[in-house]
Every structure is written in structure tokens, then in C-alpha cells.
Design an enzyme around this catalytic site. Structure first.
Site, PDB file in Angstrom:
ATOM      1  CG  ASP A  15    -123.473  45.644 -22.245  1.00 33.16           C
ATOM      2  OD1 ASP A  15    -123.504  44.373 -22.031  1.00 33.16           O
ATOM      3  OD2 ASP A  15    -123.691  46.284 -21.294  1.00 33.16           O
ATOM      4  CE1 TYR A  56    -125.427  46.886 -13.778  1.00 28.68           C
ATOM      5  CE2 TYR A  56    -124.313  45.296 -15.335  1.00 28.68           C
ATOM      6  CZ  TYR A  56    -124.518  45.899 -13.953  1.00 28.68           C
ATOM      7  OH  TYR A  56    -123.673  46.057 -13.201  1.00 28.68           O
ATOM      8  CG  HIS A  64    -119.591  44.184 -11.789  1.00 27.27           C
ATOM      9  ND1 HIS A  64    -120.292  44.113 -10.620  1.00 27.27           N
ATOM     10  CD2 HIS A  64    -120.263  45.297 -12.332  1.00 27.27           C
ATOM     11  CE1 HIS A  64    -121.228  44.808 -10.734  1.00 27.27           C
ATOM     12  NE2 HIS A  64    -121.405  45.825 -11.721  1.00 27.27           N
ATOM     13  CG  HIS A  77    -120.307  49.168 -15.288  1.00 28.78           C
ATOM     14  ND1 HIS A  77    -121.263  48.327 -16.094  1.00 28.78           N
ATOM     15  CD2 HIS A  77    -120.629  48.608 -14.188  1.00 28.78           C
ATOM     16  CE1 HIS A  77    -122.110  48.030 -15.403  1.00 28.78           C
ATOM     17  NE2 HIS A  77    -121.668  47.785 -14.072  1.00 28.78           N
ATOM     18  CG  ASP A  93    -114.344  64.259 -34.875  1.00 34.03           C
ATOM     19  OD1 ASP A  93    -113.466  65.441 -34.539  1.00 34.03           O
ATOM     20  OD2 ASP A  93    -114.509  64.098 -36.179  1.00 34.03           O
ATOM     21  CG  ASP A 106    -114.579  69.342 -36.270  1.00 34.34           C
ATOM     22  OD1 ASP A 106    -113.488  68.690 -35.988  1.00 34.34           O
ATOM     23  OD2 ASP A 106    -115.270  69.247 -37.271  1.00 34.34           O
TER      24      ASP A 106
END
Ligand SMILES: *[C@@H]1O[C@H](CO)[C@@H](O)[C@H](O)[C@H]1NC(C)=O
Ligand SMILES: *[C@@H]1O[C@H](CO)[C@@H](O)[C@H](O)[C@H]1NC(C)=O
Ligand SMILES: *[C@@H]1O[C@H](CO)[C@@H](O)[C@H](O)[C@H]1NC(C)=O
Ligand SMILES: *[C@@H]1O[C@H](CO)[C@@H](O)[C@H](O)[C@H]1NC(C)=O
Length: 551
Positions: free
Chosen positions: A362, A450, A499, A501, A508, A510
Site C-alpha cells: 500500500d 480500504y 486475504h 494483512h 527503535d 532506546d
């Protein structure tokens, strides 16, 4: 001596707290999306570079060099940390610009880093690991290319005009008034590198056309930059393949193919509309529960910097990918440098050629810039703060997306914790409890059928929750009996395809410093003795939610 040290540290920590807050605030603009002024300056700068020969993105030719997308180019993390942790000056802002180089021998896609903003005077080619060029054929589709797809579909449907009229009960692609056809094109546009050929399916152009396939699919090869050279490679009608539209029409007219006839079109059928239907025992003319803030907002917002209940963070809505949070701190200490939406993918199964080949990635369908206006009271509570966004994607000027992001505090209608301390004699010793309110940061992305709803939720106890909800319409295809192996029949001639998804976030963390975080959780606990940090990490680990929703 030891006591002195301790006191010294406490003092520093106190000062550090407010200074850390100031530095977080000071650093937040590094993560802010491009402003309208910056976008215009970048466009003007690149359009004035003679060797680029840039043309307008919206002009109809495909044989041109044009800007596909521009968005903020983030500073490197180590540079950003000097700003966030030491209060140093912010590095110059830069833009990342994706340029389609279609007007050269060997067309390619080139990314440029342009800066410094807001008055750029330089651009460099951005290179990628491995140094492999991005193939021109793998570029996203643009509105210019859609104009040509529409043109070739006009030719195709003119040839098959009678067949389509009879099949659909009076619907046509051109020269139509209230009975029109439209189309959906699927991706990927090929099965090998360098291909660019797309299955396109026709649908009735009514409210919710995504779930009105008419059973006509066509494979168009549109690799050539000259649309006159585009070809039809295959046609699919009533579960059979044909090599050309002419072959189909010939067999249709000579009785060589079974004629398909959809049931009479009922204009009053609510099936695919958003019009409410059915009976409810709850009165709908009386308001349901509402959120109120009797004394106003309890959170603080300054541009893209937000503070609430010990939290602070900077956010952006990246035009390619979507909602992203940076420098996420709890009680002044960084928990995560970045938690960012990167991609949403949906893989389909099916029986028709369009259905079985569908794998939507997408971000390539401009997911991050498909952020439309949020309705107060439905998409976000009335008490929300609504924020405008700007995107530069498949356009020649920045586009305003009004009220496309909302921030609000809400109740969860659950205590954060509670204890009823019974005295086991029919009474109690004490009761203690804490109401649970959270701050929500929300955008949506409507990628054709969607609607994704993207949330970040910040709890008072140091939990951050990342959530996606999916709504809108399913990607549906024409029903064939064999299709029942690949989905569920949702209407006479409609299959809801199975289907999956996949939603990708970059996380990240820290916790307790940038480098130590890389060594994992155990080492962190040993390295630092702050219960707040460890506890927060623990909770994040346990409670961070990645929901995938299967429609
Ligand atoms: C393509 O490049 C040629 C030569 O550089 C130039 O004359 C022409 O105007 C360009 N076409 C477009 C659409 O920009
Ligand atoms: C792509 O085209 C640009 C502009 O002509 C050129 O500078 C660049 O070297 C090309 N990239 C590759 C990998 O060929
Ligand atoms: C639509 O109208 C145009 C102009 O009158 C005509 O040339 C074309 O053939 C028509 N198309 C169909 C499918 O009837
Ligand atoms: C931190 O906690 C560990 C384990 O409880 C302890 O051994 C260590 O001495 C503590 N370190 C500091 C600096 O207080």
C-alpha cells in the site's frame, strides 16, 4: 563524600528534567513534515535545474521527467541525538524527492536529497545499498497513466459494447448516464522484473462499486511509455480466457461462449451503500454517550510536539508511509527513538485472474498521503484537536488535507488498577482505584477500497499501544463456483476473497541509552537501576499490540 555525590546527582537530575524537556521541544521540528513553503521551494529549485528537464507531473505524456513525491528527509540519528540530548543547534532541514526520469534513454527512478530548507541550493542523488537502480517499470501508477488506462479501456469496451450491455443490463463504460461502468486495477503489474501489465476488472459505477464486479477482466500491457503501443494480452469472461477482445466478441456473437447475465439492477438495493438498514431496539434519535472535558484539554501541543501525563513525543505523517512518532519519552527519559508505520500489505487468493494475482503493497498506492478529513463525532470524538496535513504526491503543488489528524484524551471505562480490601466481615478496610485515561493520536488512510485507522495510544502508566483498525470495503471479485475454495460468497455474483494483512512498523527502542538497547533486555536491567525505565520497557514488551484484522 558519598552523600555529597548523591545529593549532587539528585540536583543534576532535577535540572536535567526540565532541560531534557526543553531539548525534546527544541528537537521536535527536526521530525516535522515539509511545510507548504518548503514544498514550493523544493519544486521551484528542482524545476530550475537545467539537466533535470522537469515537466509537470500532471501533464498527460509519460515520456517526461517529473516529481512523483517529496517528503521530509530525516536527519541521521546520531545528529538528531546531539540536538535532543545536548541541546545543540538543529541540522539543516532536507527534502527527499522521488523523480521519475521517463524522458531519457534508459528511464529510471532517481531520489534526490534537496537542501537546505527553506531555501534549497543543492541536490544529491540518494543511493541505496547494493547500488541497484529501481526499475522504471516498478513505479507506482500516476494520474497521468490512469488517463491512458481509461483511454484504452474506452477502446476495449467499445469493441465489447453489446456484450457488456447484455451482461450487465444496460451498463457501459462510455456514453453512459446513470448506468456506468468503472474499473479497479490490481497489483503487482507482472510476475517478473521489467514487466508492467495489469489485470483490470470492470465494475458497476454505483455507491460501493468495489463490490460490484461484472465478470469482465482484461490484462493490459502498458510497459511502453507510448500508450499507442499498449496491448491487450488476455481477456477473462464467464470463467474463460480469450487472447483478445475481438476473439471474445466473435465467440459471444457466434454462440461459442455461454452468455452471462447479471440479475436486473435494482437501484433501491442498499447492499453496497452506507445507508443504515434494519431495525434497532435502541433509539437512534437520542444521543449515545459522549466524551467531555469539563475543564479543557489536559495535553499540550506545539506544532508536532505533544506532551501528556509524563509523555512527550514528536510526530509526522510521512507522505509515503503514514503516521510516525519520534523521540518518545516517558518522564523525560527516551523510551523509543522511533515507532513508525512503514508499510501495509494485503495478499489475496482467488479464482479469477485479477483475484489470484492481487498483492497490494500500500505505500506504493500512496497510503501515507491518502489521509482524508476526519468527521468530528464519528472518526474522532468532538473534543479532539484536529490538525491539517499537507502532502506532495502525484501533484504539481502541495495539497491540503484538512483536519486529517486528530489528538484527543479519552476514558477507557476501565480502572487502571483497583483493590477492594475486604475485612471478611461484610465490610472493608480500604478501597483504592485509579481511572484510566489515555491520549490518542489518530490518522486514517483510504487506500481505494480500504480505510485503515491508525492509532497511537499513550497510557498514564508508561504503556504505549500501537493499533490499526481496518474498515471500508473488501476487495471483491466476480463469483465463480470454484471461487468458494478462495473465499465466501457475499452477494449473487460477488466473492469476498480470502486475504491476509501484514502491517509493518519500525520500532527503535532506546531504553536506558541508545547503544545498550542493542544488547537486549537482560543487560539493560543490569546496567541501570531505574525502576521506571525497566518497568516501562517491560510493559512495552508485553503490551504493545500489533493487531492484524482479517476482513
Ligand atoms: C524530453 O527531452 C527533450 C530533450 O531533452 C526535450 O526537448 C523535451 O521537451 C522533453 N519532453 C518533455 C515532455 O519534457
Ligand atoms: C538514473 O538517471 C539519472 C538521471 O539521468 C542518472 O543521473 C543516474 O545515474 C541514473 N541511475 C542509474 C542507476 O542508472
Ligand atoms: C460514444 O459516443 C461517441 C461520440 O458520439 C461515439 O464516437 C462512440 O462510438 C460512442 N461509443 C459507444 C461505445 O457507443
Ligand atoms: C543495581 O542493582 C543491582 C542488583 O540489584 C546491584 O547489585 C547494584 O549494586 C546496583 N547498582 C547501583 C549503582 O546501585
Amino acid at each position: 563524600m558519598r552523600l555529597l555525590c548523591l545529593l549532587h546527582m539528585v540536583c543534576l537530575a532535577g535540572v536535567g528534567g526540565s532541560r531534557a524537556r526543553d531539548w525534546a521541544h527544541h528537537g521536535a521540528p527536526m521530525f516535522a513534515d515539509l511545510t507548504v513553503r518548503e514544498m514550493k521551494a523544493v519544486r521551484a529549485y528542482l524545476h530550475a535545474v537545467p539537466e533535470l528537464q522537469l515537466a509537470d507531473a500532471r501533464s498527460k505524456t509519460l515520456m517526461k521527467n517529473s516529481i512523483l513525491l517529496m517528503e521530509l528527509h530525516l536527519p541521521r540519528k546520531h545528529e538528531a541525538l546531539r540536538v535532543l540530548d545536548r541541546g545543540q543547534a538543529r541540522p539543516p532541514r532536507q527534502a527527499r524527492v522521488v523523480v521519475l526520469m521517463g524522458n531519457q534513454t534508459g528511464p529510471n527512478i532517481t531520489e534526490y536529497i534537496v537542501g537546505p530548507l527553506p531555501a534549497p541550493n543543492s541536490h544529491q542523488v540518494k543511493t541505496f545499498k547494493g547500488g541497484r537502480p529501481v526499475r522504471f517499470e516498478s513505479r507506482p501508477i500516476t494520474s497521468s497513466e490512469y488517463e491512458h488506462i481509461t483511454d484504452i479501456l474506452k477502446k476495449i469496451t467499445t469493441t465489447a459494447h453489446q456484450l457488456l450491455l447484455e451482461t450487465t443490463g444496460g451498463f457501459s463504460f462510455s456514453n453512459c448516464s446513470d448506468r456506468c461502468l468503472t474499473f479497479s486495477d490490481i497489483a503487482p503489474r507482472g510476475l517478473g522484473p521489467g514487466e508492467r501489465r495489469t489485470w483490470v476488472m470492470l465494475q458497476k459505477f454505483v455507491e460501493g462499486y468495489f463490490i460490484h464486479p461484472v465478470g469482465f477482466e482484461v490484462l493490459i500491457n502498458h510497459r511502453d511509455l507510448d500508450p499507442d503501443k499498449w496491448t491487450v494480452e488476455k481477456v477473462w469472461y464467464n470463467s474463460r480466457y480469450f487472447d483478445s477482445v475481438e476473439e471474445l466478441v466473435e465467440q459471444y456473437e457466434s454462440g461459442g461462449v455461454e452468455k452471462l447475465q447479471l440479475p436486473d439492477h435494482d437501484v433501491n438495493d442498499l447492499y453496497s451503500t452506507y445507508i443504515p438498514r434494519g431495525q434497532s431496539s435502541t433509539p437512534t434519535d437520542v444521543h449515545g454517550p459522549k466524551l467531555v472535558e469539563p475543564q479543557g484539554h489536559r495535553y499540550f501541543i506545539d506544532h508536532n510536539f505533544v506532551e501528556y501525563a509524563g509523555w512527550s513525543f514528536a510526530y509526522r505523517v510521512r507522505s509515503s508511509a503514514g503516521l510516525q512518532v519520534f523521540d518518545l519519552r516517558f518522564k523525560g527519559e527516551r523510551i523509543a527513538y522511533e515507532i513508525s508505520l512503514q508499510e501495509a500489505i494485503a495478499f489475496y487468493s482467488g479464482d479469477t485472474p485479477a483475484a489470484m494475482q492481487t498483492k497490494y503493497i500500500d505505500a506504493g498506492w500512496a497510503m501515507g498521503s491518502s489521509t482524508y478529513e476526519l468527521a468530528s463525532g464519528i472518526d474522532c470524538p468532538e473534543i479532539s484537536t484536529f490538525v491539517d496535513l499537507h502532502h506532495y504526491s502525484d501533484t504539481d503543488k502541495p495539497v491540503l488535507h484538512r483536519n486529517a489528524l486528530c489528538i484527543f484524551e479519552m476514558t477507557t471505562a476501565m480502572p487502571l488498577r483497583r483493590h477492594f480490601n475486604s475485612n471478611f466481615k461484610g465490610g472493608y478496610n480500604f478501597y483504592g482505584g485509579l481511572d484510566n485515561t489515555v491520549l490518542v493520536l489518530r490518522t486514517t488512510a483510504t487506500v481505494y477500497n480500504y480505510d485503515y485507522i491508525w492509532d497511537f495510544l499513550f497510557y498514564q502508566n508508561g504503556v504505549v499501544e500501537v493499533k490499526v483498525s481496518a474498515t471500508g470495503y473488501i476487495h471483491a471479485t466476480f463469483f465463480t463456483p470454484n471461487g468458494l475454495h478462495y473465499g465466501t460468497r457475499v452477494h449473487h455474483h460477488v466473492l469476498g476473497n480470502l486475504h491476509t494483512h501484514l502491517i509493518h512498523y519500525k520500532v527503535d527502542l532506546d531504553v536506558a541509552g541508545e547503544h545498550r538497547a542493542a544488547f537486549g533486555f537482560k543487560r539493560l536491567c543490569e546496567g541501570r537501576n531505574s525502576s521506571v525505565i525497566v518497568c516501562t520497557r517491560q510493559r512495552m514488551k508485553d503490551q504493545r499490540k500489533f493487531q492484524s484484522i482479517f476482513l
